[in-house]
Design an enzyme around this catalytic site. Sequence first.
Site, PDB file in Angstrom:
ATOM      1  N   GLN A  38       0.798  -1.218   0.000  1.00 28.98           N
ATOM      2  CA  GLN A  38       0.000   0.000   0.000  1.00 28.98           C
ATOM      3  C   GLN A  38       0.835   1.276   0.000  1.00 28.98           C
ATOM      4  O   GLN A  38       0.402   2.310  -0.508  1.00 28.98           O
ATOM      5  CB  GLN A  38      -0.933   0.018   1.207  1.00 28.98           C
ATOM      6  CG  GLN A  38      -0.250   0.086   2.552  1.00 28.98           C
ATOM      7  CD  GLN A  38      -1.268   0.154   3.695  1.00 28.98           C
ATOM      8  OE1 GLN A  38      -2.431   0.469   3.480  1.00 28.98           O
ATOM      9  NE2 GLN A  38      -0.816  -0.155   4.897  1.00 28.98           N
ATOM     10  N   TYR A 219      20.591  -2.401  22.471  1.00 27.42           N
ATOM     11  CA  TYR A 219      21.674  -3.086  21.776  1.00 27.42           C
ATOM     12  C   TYR A 219      22.026  -2.268  20.540  1.00 27.42           C
ATOM     13  O   TYR A 219      21.191  -1.523  20.013  1.00 27.42           O
ATOM     14  CB  TYR A 219      21.300  -4.523  21.387  1.00 27.42           C
ATOM     15  CG  TYR A 219      19.980  -4.657  20.673  1.00 27.42           C
ATOM     16  CD1 TYR A 219      19.893  -4.549  19.282  1.00 27.42           C
ATOM     17  CD2 TYR A 219      18.806  -4.888  21.380  1.00 27.42           C
ATOM     18  CE1 TYR A 219      18.686  -4.671  18.616  1.00 27.42           C
ATOM     19  CE2 TYR A 219      17.589  -5.009  20.727  1.00 27.42           C
ATOM     20  CZ  TYR A 219      17.530  -4.893  19.347  1.00 27.42           C
ATOM     21  OH  TYR A 219      16.329  -5.005  18.700  1.00 27.42           O
ATOM     22  N   ASP A 297       2.833 -11.548  11.230  1.00 24.59           N
ATOM     23  CA  ASP A 297       1.946 -10.920  12.199  1.00 24.59           C
ATOM     24  C   ASP A 297       0.479 -11.027  11.819  1.00 24.59           C
ATOM     25  O   ASP A 297      -0.402 -10.955  12.680  1.00 24.59           O
ATOM     26  CB  ASP A 297       2.305  -9.445  12.378  1.00 24.59           C
ATOM     27  CG  ASP A 297       3.550  -9.236  13.233  1.00 24.59           C
ATOM     28  OD1 ASP A 297       4.021 -10.220  13.834  1.00 24.59           O
ATOM     29  OD2 ASP A 297       4.041  -8.102  13.301  1.00 24.59           O
TER      30      ASP A 297
END
Length: 400
Positions: A38, A219, A297
Amino acid sequence: MPALPHGPRIAVVGGGIGGLAAAGFLRRAGLTATVHEQASVLAEVGAGLVAAPNVVRLLRRLGVLGPFLRRAVALERAWEFRRWTDGSVLSVEQLTGVCERLYGERTYGLHRADLLSALRSAVPGEWIRLGARCTSVDETAGDGVVLRFADGSLARADVVIGADGVHSVVRGAVTEPAPPEHSGLCAFRTLVPAATAPEFARRPTHTVWLGPGRHFVHYPIAGGEAVNVVAVAPAGDQTHESWSATASPEEFGAQFADWDPRVRALIAAGGTPGRWALLDRAPLRGWSRGGITLLGDAAHPMFPFFAQGAAQAVEDAAVLARCLADSPDDPRAALRRYESARLARTTRLQHLSRTRRDINHLPDGPEQQARDAALTASDPLAANGWIYGYDAEQALTDAP
């Protein structure tokens, strides 16, 4: 490898890490695909991630380890758990040498955009369609699956892979849409330039500070040019889940006002932090229907406490491509095999990530002391071998 002459028409919805990984592995398997993204440009938002051996070995096979290593930082230590009040070290794990011996690969910190760039190098440019916001996905009786886009255009495919994230449109075509639950937590993210970051934060170490109701992680990433910071704290009235939402540095700092001065200094050295709610979604019992499936996800969002979200998307991509290549004339059977191969592992990680939320945030007291003692006695690199030693492609080959 040339495309299979009679391979299925494949549409990937979403051009993030999972979508580009899917396209790359499909190409490696001899199939072709179109990636519908998109956004008008491919740009991974967010900040850093940890790439453990289970994903690094797949990136090596995909042929993108060269561009990956140009910006990744090899971590020498990890699970450096520290007390929130004074920074006393509860435990730390040596990675250099040990990680390679146990799992055949190292562990790295890197920016999400650098991983996206490495994956894109495996995908032909003509496969990617930008500015294509998918609004619906419908399976038809006669001609596969129809995708509709915001600009009024249509596309047809035999297989649709929903790699469109936690707010997946494709997910609604597979399962009954259900609203997420609020976890009561929010995440702050910021990048601190190495030039202004405190020295202790520039070490090639994955550090986790634990405190009541909160934890704080840092980190190095981006070839050592920046320090990635992510902190989880009570959400308050923050219930919006978005990579583009921000907070003020003052809001971020206030959440850790009584913590070790080194934490406060690292927050102060950063810019405007991102801030979004962590929303909980129960694992799905299945994520495929007909010629439509989900990946990453869109299928199995998980809290970031095991740093496996991106890795599981890449594992999905590798397995899905193999399944489709093995059954090019029966893509529905391929999708059933893919789901069967992936569902138990991703569900287990979703559940474990959920339980870590409570363990990390214990108030000071007997339970916290028992947790700290367990951390001191633990060997997380070996204990999590089922995560890091896992070879997604080999597991598919070995499956009955």
